[in-house]
Design a protein around this motif. Sequence first.
Motif, PDB file in Angstrom:
ATOM      1  N   GLU A  85       0.808  -1.219   0.000  1.00 34.35           N
ATOM      2  CA  GLU A  85       0.000   0.000   0.000  1.00 34.35           C
ATOM      3  C   GLU A  85       0.843   1.271   0.000  1.00 34.35           C
ATOM      4  OE1 GLU A  85      -3.646   2.028   2.577  1.00 34.35           O
ATOM      5  OE2 GLU A  85      -2.992  -0.027   3.000  1.00 34.35           O
ATOM      6  N   ASP A  86       1.916   1.283   0.775  1.00 36.05           N
ATOM      7  CA  ASP A  86       2.725   2.497   0.864  1.00 36.05           C
ATOM      8  C   ASP A  86       3.532   2.757  -0.409  1.00 36.05           C
ATOM      9  OD1 ASP A  86       4.320   0.283   1.258  1.00 36.05           O
ATOM     10  OD2 ASP A  86       5.717   1.327   2.601  1.00 36.05           O
ATOM     11  N   PHE A  87       3.724   1.701  -1.219  1.00 33.26           N
ATOM     12  CA  PHE A  87       4.496   1.847  -2.458  1.00 33.26           C
ATOM     13  C   PHE A  87       3.607   2.170  -3.660  1.00 33.26           C
ATOM     14  CE2 PHE A  87       6.696  -0.208  -6.176  1.00 33.26           C
ATOM     15  CZ  PHE A  87       7.741   0.705  -6.262  1.00 33.26           C
ATOM     16  N   ALA A  88       2.305   1.975  -3.510  1.00 28.58           N
ATOM     17  CA  ALA A  88       1.371   2.147  -4.626  1.00 28.58           C
ATOM     18  C   ALA A  88       1.453   3.528  -5.284  1.00 28.58           C
ATOM     19  CB  ALA A  88      -0.053   1.853  -4.166  1.00 28.58           C
ATOM     20  N   PRO A  89       1.449   4.639  -4.513  1.00 32.73           N
ATOM     21  CA  PRO A  89       1.527   5.966  -5.159  1.00 32.73           C
ATOM     22  C   PRO A  89       2.798   6.149  -5.987  1.00 32.73           C
ATOM     23  CG  PRO A  89       0.825   6.167  -2.873  1.00 32.73           C
ATOM     24  CD  PRO A  89       1.289   4.755  -3.053  1.00 32.73           C
ATOM     25  N   ILE A  90       3.911   5.612  -5.482  1.00 37.96           N
ATOM     26  CA  ILE A  90       5.182   5.718  -6.210  1.00 37.96           C
ATOM     27  C   ILE A  90       5.103   4.913  -7.504  1.00 37.96           C
ATOM     28  CG2 ILE A  90       7.650   5.219  -6.118  1.00 37.96           C
ATOM     29  CD1 ILE A  90       7.481   5.530  -3.073  1.00 37.96           C
ATOM     30  N   LEU A  91       4.548   3.709  -7.397  1.00 35.67           N
ATOM     31  CA  LEU A  91       4.414   2.838  -8.569  1.00 35.67           C
ATOM     32  C   LEU A  91       3.543   3.493  -9.639  1.00 35.67           C
ATOM     33  CD1 LEU A  91       3.803  -0.966  -8.627  1.00 35.67           C
ATOM     34  CD2 LEU A  91       2.251   0.530  -9.874  1.00 35.67           C
ATOM     35  N   ILE A  92       2.412   4.037  -9.219  1.00 36.28           N
ATOM     36  CA  ILE A  92       1.485   4.665 -10.173  1.00 36.28           C
ATOM     37  C   ILE A  92       2.141   5.856 -10.865  1.00 36.28           C
ATOM     38  CG2 ILE A  92      -0.670   5.960 -10.376  1.00 36.28           C
ATOM     39  CD1 ILE A  92      -1.761   4.208  -8.084  1.00 36.28           C
ATOM     40  N   LYS A  93       2.810   6.686 -10.088  1.00 29.90           N
ATOM     41  CA  LYS A  93       3.462   7.866 -10.653  1.00 29.90           C
ATOM     42  C   LYS A  93       4.537   7.471 -11.658  1.00 29.90           C
ATOM     43  CE  LYS A  93       5.731  12.190  -9.323  1.00 29.90           C
ATOM     44  NZ  LYS A  93       6.205  13.027  -8.185  1.00 29.90           N
ATOM     45  N   ARG A  94       5.306   6.430 -11.313  1.00 25.82           N
ATOM     46  CA  ARG A  94       6.375   5.979 -12.203  1.00 25.82           C
ATOM     47  C   ARG A  94       5.798   5.392 -13.491  1.00 25.82           C
ATOM     48  NH1 ARG A  94      10.281   1.712  -9.610  1.00 25.82           N
ATOM     49  NH2 ARG A  94      10.882   3.523  -8.362  1.00 25.82           N
ATOM     50  N   ALA A  95       4.744   4.591 -13.370  1.00 22.31           N
ATOM     51  CA  ALA A  95       4.123   3.986 -14.550  1.00 22.31           C
ATOM     52  C   ALA A  95       3.524   5.056 -15.459  1.00 22.31           C
ATOM     53  CB  ALA A  95       3.045   2.994 -14.122  1.00 22.31           C
ATOM     54  N   GLU A  96       2.858   6.037 -14.863  1.00 16.32           N
ATOM     55  CA  GLU A  96       2.266   7.121 -15.653  1.00 16.32           C
ATOM     56  C   GLU A  96       3.341   7.914 -16.382  1.00 16.32           C
ATOM     57  OE1 GLU A  96       0.029   9.289 -12.779  1.00 16.32           O
ATOM     58  OE2 GLU A  96      -1.818   8.121 -13.102  1.00 16.32           O
ATOM     59  N   HIS A  97       4.462   8.137 -15.714  1.00 18.28           N
ATOM     60  CA  HIS A  97       5.567   8.875 -16.337  1.00 18.28           C
ATOM     61  C   HIS A  97       6.120   8.113 -17.546  1.00 18.28           C
ATOM     62  CE1 HIS A  97       9.145  11.312 -16.852  1.00 18.28           C
ATOM     63  NE2 HIS A  97       9.887  10.215 -16.767  1.00 18.28           N
ATOM     64  N   ILE A  98       6.269   6.799 -17.397  1.00 18.60           N
ATOM     65  CA  ILE A  98       6.788   5.979 -18.498  1.00 18.60           C
ATOM     66  C   ILE A  98       5.824   6.004 -19.680  1.00 18.60           C
ATOM     67  CG2 ILE A  98       7.316   3.614 -19.213  1.00 18.60           C
ATOM     68  CD1 ILE A  98       8.387   3.134 -16.375  1.00 18.60           C
ATOM     69  N   ILE A  99       4.530   5.868 -19.398  1.00 20.17           N
ATOM     70  CA  ILE A  99       3.528   5.873 -20.469  1.00 20.17           C
ATOM     71  C   ILE A  99       3.490   7.236 -21.160  1.00 20.17           C
ATOM     72  CG2 ILE A  99       1.057   5.722 -20.966  1.00 20.17           C
ATOM     73  CD1 ILE A  99       0.867   3.613 -18.741  1.00 20.17           C
ATOM     74  N   ASP A 100       3.521   8.314 -20.368  1.00 20.41           N
ATOM     75  CA  ASP A 100       3.490   9.663 -20.950  1.00 20.41           C
ATOM     76  C   ASP A 100       4.738   9.926 -21.793  1.00 20.41           C
ATOM     77  OD1 ASP A 100       1.077  10.172 -19.762  1.00 20.41           O
ATOM     78  OD2 ASP A 100       1.918  11.286 -18.061  1.00 20.41           O
ATOM     79  N   SER A 101       5.887   9.498 -21.306  1.00 22.53           N
ATOM     80  CA  SER A 101       7.139   9.698 -22.046  1.00 22.53           C
ATOM     81  C   SER A 101       7.127   8.914 -23.351  1.00 22.53           C
ATOM     82  CB  SER A 101       8.337   9.264 -21.193  1.00 22.53           C
ATOM     83  OG  SER A 101       8.434  10.050 -20.027  1.00 22.53           O
ATOM     84  N   THR A 102       6.575   7.706 -23.282  1.00 25.97           N
ATOM     85  CA  THR A 102       6.460   6.888 -24.491  1.00 25.97           C
ATOM     86  C   THR A 102       5.526   7.552 -25.492  1.00 25.97           C
ATOM     87  OG1 THR A 102       6.801   4.885 -23.171  1.00 25.97           O
ATOM     88  CG2 THR A 102       5.889   4.595 -25.374  1.00 25.97           C
ATOM     89  N   GLY A 103       4.474   8.193 -24.981  1.00 27.69           N
ATOM     90  CA  GLY A 103       3.547   8.908 -25.858  1.00 27.69           C
ATOM     91  C   GLY A 103       4.235  10.045 -26.596  1.00 27.69           C
ATOM     92  N   ASP A 104       5.077  10.786 -25.888  1.00 27.41           N
ATOM     93  CA  ASP A 104       5.823  11.878 -26.525  1.00 27.41           C
ATOM     94  C   ASP A 104       6.740  11.334 -27.615  1.00 27.41           C
ATOM     95  OD1 ASP A 104       4.624  13.699 -24.841  1.00 27.41           O
ATOM     96  OD2 ASP A 104       6.256  13.666 -23.365  1.00 27.41           O
ATOM     97  N   GLU A 105       7.367  10.195 -27.324  1.00 31.87           N
ATOM     98  CA  GLU A 105       8.261   9.586 -28.310  1.00 31.87           C
ATOM     99  C   GLU A 105       7.469   9.088 -29.518  1.00 31.87           C
ATOM    100  OE1 GLU A 105      11.683   6.069 -28.633  1.00 31.87           O
ATOM    101  OE2 GLU A 105      10.651   6.452 -26.738  1.00 31.87           O
ATOM    102  N   TYR A 106       6.319   8.482 -29.251  1.00 32.96           N
ATOM    103  CA  TYR A 106       5.466   7.987 -30.338  1.00 32.96           C
ATOM    104  C   TYR A 106       5.081   9.127 -31.282  1.00 32.96           C
ATOM    105  CZ  TYR A 106       1.193   6.432 -32.704  1.00 32.96           C
ATOM    106  OH  TYR A 106       0.241   6.155 -33.651  1.00 32.96           O
ATOM    107  N   LYS A 107       4.635  10.235 -30.708  1.00 35.44           N
ATOM    108  CA  LYS A 107       4.218  11.373 -31.529  1.00 35.44           C
ATOM    109  C   LYS A 107       5.384  11.920 -32.347  1.00 35.44           C
ATOM    110  CE  LYS A 107       0.728  12.617 -28.099  1.00 35.44           C
ATOM    111  NZ  LYS A 107       0.414  13.530 -26.968  1.00 35.44           N
ATOM    112  N   ALA A 108       6.553  12.001 -31.719  1.00 36.79           N
ATOM    113  CA  ALA A 108       7.728  12.532 -32.414  1.00 36.79           C
ATOM    114  C   ALA A 108       8.139  11.618 -33.567  1.00 36.79           C
ATOM    115  CB  ALA A 108       8.882  12.699 -31.435  1.00 36.79           C
ATOM    116  N   VAL A 109       8.158  10.307 -33.305  1.00 36.79           N
ATOM    117  CA  VAL A 109       8.548   9.347 -34.343  1.00 36.79           C
ATOM    118  C   VAL A 109       7.515   9.329 -35.465  1.00 36.79           C
ATOM    119  CG1 VAL A 109       8.897   6.894 -34.837  1.00 36.79           C
ATOM    120  CG2 VAL A 109       9.903   7.910 -32.786  1.00 36.79           C
ATOM    121  N   PHE A 110       6.232   9.364 -35.089  1.00 37.26           N
ATOM    122  CA  PHE A 110       5.177   9.341 -36.101  1.00 37.26           C
ATOM    123  C   PHE A 110       5.281  10.553 -37.023  1.00 37.26           C
ATOM    124  CE2 PHE A 110       1.093  10.725 -37.711  1.00 37.26           C
ATOM    125  CZ  PHE A 110       0.616   9.576 -38.326  1.00 37.26           C
TER     126      PHE A 110
END
Length: 249
Positions: A85-110
Amino acid sequence: MNGVLNTDNTSIFGLSIDYGPFAFMDNFDPAYTPNHDDHMLRYSYRSQPSIIWWNLVRLGEALGELLGAGDRTDQETFVTKGVEEDFAPILIKRAEHIIDSTGDEYKAVFMSEYKRLMAARLGLKTQSESDFEKLYSNLLDTMEALELDFNHFFRRLSTVSLEDVSTEERRKETATRFFHAEGVTGLNEDRASASAKVASWLESWRARIAEDWGEHTSADAERQEAMNKVNPNFVPRGWILDEGSYYGR
Protein backbone atom coordinates in the motif's frame (compact mmCIF):
# COMPACT_ATOMS: atom_id res chain seq x y z
CA MET A 1 -6.66 1.00 -44.18
CA ASN A 2 -7.64 -1.30 -41.33
CA GLY A 3 -11.29 -0.81 -40.43
CA VAL A 4 -11.15 -2.46 -36.99
CA LEU A 5 -8.15 -1.16 -35.08
CA ASN A 6 -9.12 -2.73 -31.76
CA THR A 7 -6.51 -3.44 -29.10
CA ASP A 8 -6.40 -7.10 -30.16
CA ASN A 9 -5.63 -6.01 -33.72
CA THR A 10 -2.60 -3.94 -32.73
CA SER A 11 0.76 -5.57 -32.14
CA ILE A 12 3.19 -4.54 -29.42
CA PHE A 13 5.18 -2.79 -32.16
CA GLY A 14 2.25 -0.52 -32.98
CA LEU A 15 1.46 -2.35 -36.21
CA SER A 16 -2.09 -3.13 -37.27
CA ILE A 17 -2.89 -6.80 -37.89
CA ASP A 18 -5.86 -9.07 -38.62
CA TYR A 19 -7.39 -7.05 -41.45
CA GLY A 20 -11.15 -7.58 -41.43
CA PRO A 21 -12.88 -4.70 -43.20
CA PHE A 22 -10.11 -2.92 -45.05
CA ALA A 23 -9.71 -0.81 -48.15
CA PHE A 24 -7.48 1.49 -50.15
CA MET A 25 -8.90 5.01 -50.08
CA ASP A 26 -10.00 6.34 -53.48
CA ASN A 27 -11.00 10.02 -53.25
CA PHE A 28 -9.24 11.68 -50.35
CA ASP A 29 -11.58 11.95 -47.39
CA PRO A 30 -10.14 12.21 -43.86
CA ALA A 31 -13.44 10.88 -42.49
CA TYR A 32 -13.33 7.76 -44.67
CA THR A 33 -13.54 4.40 -42.93
CA PRO A 34 -13.79 0.98 -44.61
CA ASN A 35 -15.89 -0.25 -41.69
CA HIS A 36 -19.56 0.32 -42.54
CA ASP A 37 -20.49 -0.12 -38.86
CA ASP A 38 -18.04 2.54 -37.69
CA HIS A 39 -20.65 5.29 -37.35
CA MET A 40 -18.51 7.25 -34.87
CA LEU A 41 -15.56 7.21 -37.33
CA ARG A 42 -13.34 5.75 -34.63
CA TYR A 43 -11.15 4.07 -37.26
CA SER A 44 -11.35 6.73 -39.97
CA TYR A 45 -8.27 7.90 -41.87
CA ARG A 46 -7.73 10.93 -39.64
CA SER A 47 -8.18 8.86 -36.46
CA GLN A 48 -5.77 6.02 -37.28
CA PRO A 49 -2.63 7.52 -35.67
CA SER A 50 -4.43 8.42 -32.44
CA ILE A 51 -6.28 5.10 -32.18
CA ILE A 52 -3.00 3.19 -32.46
CA TRP A 53 -1.65 5.25 -29.57
CA TRP A 54 -4.87 4.72 -27.58
CA ASN A 55 -4.39 0.97 -28.02
CA LEU A 56 -0.78 1.15 -26.87
CA VAL A 57 -1.80 3.12 -23.78
CA ARG A 58 -4.17 0.29 -22.90
CA LEU A 59 -1.21 -2.09 -23.17
CA GLY A 60 0.80 0.20 -20.91
CA GLU A 61 -2.00 0.23 -18.35
CA ALA A 62 -2.20 -3.57 -18.43
CA LEU A 63 1.53 -3.71 -17.69
CA GLY A 64 1.33 -0.79 -15.27
CA GLU A 65 2.35 -2.71 -12.16
CA LEU A 66 5.43 -4.14 -13.85
CA LEU A 67 6.38 -0.79 -15.39
CA GLY A 68 5.99 1.05 -12.11
CA ALA A 69 7.58 -1.57 -9.89
CA GLY A 70 10.99 -1.22 -11.50
CA ASP A 71 13.63 -3.37 -9.81
CA ARG A 72 11.09 -4.60 -7.25
CA THR A 73 9.60 -7.02 -9.78
CA ASP A 74 12.12 -9.69 -8.73
CA GLN A 75 11.69 -9.17 -5.01
CA GLU A 76 9.91 -11.99 -3.20
CA THR A 77 7.50 -9.63 -1.45
CA PHE A 78 6.31 -8.18 -4.76
CA VAL A 79 6.04 -11.63 -6.36
CA THR A 80 4.07 -13.18 -3.50
CA LYS A 81 2.07 -10.26 -2.11
CA GLY A 82 1.94 -7.79 -4.99
CA VAL A 83 2.02 -4.03 -4.51
CA GLU A 84 2.32 -2.84 -0.94
CA GLU A 85 0.00 0.00 0.00
CA ASP A 86 2.73 2.50 0.86
CA PHE A 87 4.50 1.85 -2.46
CA ALA A 88 1.37 2.15 -4.63
CA PRO A 89 1.53 5.97 -5.16
CA ILE A 90 5.18 5.72 -6.21
CA LEU A 91 4.41 2.84 -8.57
CA ILE A 92 1.49 4.66 -10.17
CA LYS A 93 3.46 7.87 -10.65
CA ARG A 94 6.37 5.98 -12.20
CA ALA A 95 4.12 3.99 -14.55
CA GLU A 96 2.27 7.12 -15.65
CA HIS A 97 5.57 8.88 -16.34
CA ILE A 98 6.79 5.98 -18.50
CA ILE A 99 3.53 5.87 -20.47
CA ASP A 100 3.49 9.66 -20.95
CA SER A 101 7.14 9.70 -22.05
CA THR A 102 6.46 6.89 -24.49
CA GLY A 103 3.55 8.91 -25.86
CA ASP A 104 5.82 11.88 -26.52
CA GLU A 105 8.26 9.59 -28.31
CA TYR A 106 5.47 7.99 -30.34
CA LYS A 107 4.22 11.37 -31.53
CA ALA A 108 7.73 12.53 -32.41
CA VAL A 109 8.55 9.35 -34.34
CA PHE A 110 5.18 9.34 -36.10
CA MET A 111 5.48 12.96 -37.25
CA SER A 112 9.07 12.44 -38.35
CA GLU A 113 8.13 9.42 -40.45
CA TYR A 114 5.01 11.12 -41.83
CA LYS A 115 7.05 14.12 -42.98
CA ARG A 116 9.72 11.87 -44.48
CA LEU A 117 7.18 9.88 -46.49
CA MET A 118 5.27 12.95 -47.65
CA ALA A 119 8.49 14.63 -48.75
CA ALA A 120 9.42 11.54 -50.76
CA ARG A 121 5.98 11.31 -52.39
CA LEU A 122 6.20 14.97 -53.40
CA GLY A 123 9.69 14.57 -54.82
CA LEU A 124 11.52 16.61 -52.20
CA LYS A 125 15.10 15.93 -51.19
CA THR A 126 14.96 17.94 -47.98
CA GLN A 127 12.39 18.98 -45.40
CA SER A 128 11.56 22.61 -44.70
CA GLU A 129 9.76 23.86 -41.60
CA SER A 130 7.04 25.40 -43.77
CA ASP A 131 6.38 22.20 -45.75
CA PHE A 132 3.86 20.78 -43.29
CA GLU A 133 1.47 23.71 -43.59
CA LYS A 134 2.18 25.04 -47.09
CA LEU A 135 2.53 21.71 -48.88
CA TYR A 136 1.20 18.75 -46.89
CA SER A 137 -1.83 20.23 -45.12
CA ASN A 138 -2.72 22.55 -47.98
CA LEU A 139 -2.57 19.69 -50.45
CA LEU A 140 -4.82 17.43 -48.38
CA ASP A 141 -7.32 20.27 -47.84
CA THR A 142 -7.39 20.88 -51.59
CA MET A 143 -7.80 17.20 -52.39
CA GLU A 144 -10.67 16.92 -49.93
CA ALA A 145 -12.45 20.02 -51.23
CA LEU A 146 -12.17 18.91 -54.86
CA GLU A 147 -12.74 15.19 -54.13
CA LEU A 148 -9.52 14.23 -55.89
CA ASP A 149 -8.20 10.69 -56.03
CA PHE A 150 -5.59 10.26 -53.30
CA ASN A 151 -3.19 7.86 -55.00
CA HIS A 152 -3.72 9.12 -58.53
CA PHE A 153 -2.76 12.64 -57.49
CA PHE A 154 0.71 11.64 -56.31
CA ARG A 155 1.31 9.39 -59.31
CA ARG A 156 0.23 12.06 -61.77
CA LEU A 157 2.31 14.64 -59.95
CA SER A 158 5.27 12.41 -60.75
CA THR A 159 4.79 13.24 -64.44
CA VAL A 160 4.84 17.01 -63.94
CA SER A 161 7.95 18.85 -65.11
CA LEU A 162 9.15 22.27 -63.99
CA GLU A 163 8.21 23.59 -67.41
CA ASP A 164 4.64 22.37 -66.85
CA VAL A 165 4.30 24.68 -63.84
CA SER A 166 6.51 27.58 -64.94
CA THR A 167 3.67 30.11 -65.37
CA GLU A 168 0.20 30.67 -63.91
CA GLU A 169 -1.40 29.69 -67.20
CA ARG A 170 0.62 26.48 -67.40
CA ARG A 171 -0.15 25.63 -63.78
CA LYS A 172 -3.89 25.96 -64.38
CA GLU A 173 -3.60 23.80 -67.47
CA THR A 174 -1.56 21.19 -65.58
CA ALA A 175 -4.08 21.22 -62.74
CA THR A 176 -6.64 19.50 -64.96
CA ARG A 177 -4.48 16.35 -65.00
CA PHE A 178 -5.63 15.63 -61.48
CA PHE A 179 -9.38 15.88 -62.16
CA HIS A 180 -11.62 12.88 -62.69
CA ALA A 181 -12.57 11.96 -66.25
CA GLU A 182 -16.13 13.17 -65.57
CA GLY A 183 -14.80 16.54 -64.44
CA VAL A 184 -14.75 18.42 -61.15
CA THR A 185 -16.97 16.87 -58.48
CA GLY A 186 -16.21 19.01 -55.42
CA LEU A 187 -19.12 20.80 -53.74
CA ASN A 188 -19.65 24.33 -55.14
CA GLU A 189 -16.62 23.95 -57.40
CA ASP A 190 -16.30 24.29 -61.15
CA ARG A 191 -13.39 23.70 -63.50
CA ALA A 192 -12.11 27.28 -63.20
CA SER A 193 -12.17 27.46 -59.39
CA ALA A 194 -10.73 23.96 -59.04
CA SER A 195 -7.93 24.73 -61.48
CA ALA A 196 -7.09 27.90 -59.56
CA LYS A 197 -6.86 26.01 -56.25
CA VAL A 198 -4.62 23.28 -57.60
CA ALA A 199 -2.51 25.84 -59.50
CA SER A 200 -1.96 27.79 -56.30
CA TRP A 201 -0.65 24.67 -54.60
CA LEU A 202 1.49 23.79 -57.63
CA GLU A 203 3.15 27.19 -57.34
CA SER A 204 4.30 26.39 -53.79
CA TRP A 205 5.35 22.91 -54.87
CA ARG A 206 7.36 24.25 -57.80
CA ALA A 207 9.26 26.63 -55.52
CA ARG A 208 10.30 23.77 -53.23
CA ILE A 209 11.24 21.49 -56.13
CA ALA A 210 13.40 24.25 -57.60
CA GLU A 211 14.97 24.78 -54.18
CA ASP A 212 15.87 21.10 -53.86
CA TRP A 213 16.67 20.21 -57.47
CA GLY A 214 17.53 23.54 -59.07
CA GLU A 215 15.73 25.54 -61.74
CA HIS A 216 17.08 23.49 -64.64
CA THR A 217 14.64 21.05 -66.19
CA SER A 218 17.48 18.56 -66.70
CA ALA A 219 16.80 17.24 -63.18
CA ASP A 220 13.17 16.43 -63.99
CA ALA A 221 13.86 12.87 -65.12
CA GLU A 222 15.81 11.97 -61.97
CA ARG A 223 13.16 13.50 -59.70
CA GLN A 224 10.31 11.83 -61.57
CA GLU A 225 12.03 8.47 -61.34
CA ALA A 226 12.44 8.91 -57.57
CA MET A 227 8.77 9.86 -57.21
CA ASN A 228 7.59 6.88 -59.25
CA LYS A 229 9.38 4.56 -56.84
CA VAL A 230 7.22 5.70 -53.91
CA ASN A 231 3.98 6.49 -55.75
CA PRO A 232 2.54 3.21 -57.09
CA ASN A 233 0.96 3.14 -60.52
CA PHE A 234 -1.52 0.42 -59.59
CA VAL A 235 -3.54 0.43 -56.36
CA PRO A 236 -6.57 -1.82 -55.71
CA ARG A 237 -9.79 0.17 -55.91
CA GLY A 238 -12.22 0.11 -53.02
CA TRP A 239 -15.19 -0.98 -55.12
CA ILE A 240 -13.20 -3.89 -56.58
CA LEU A 241 -12.29 -5.11 -53.10
CA ASP A 242 -15.92 -4.77 -51.99
CA GLU A 243 -17.09 -6.71 -55.03
CA GLY A 244 -14.48 -9.41 -54.52
CA SER A 245 -15.42 -9.72 -50.86
CA TYR A 246 -19.11 -10.03 -51.76
CA TYR A 247 -18.66 -12.73 -54.40
CA GLY A 248 -16.03 -14.51 -52.32
CA ARG A 249 -18.45 -15.28 -49.51
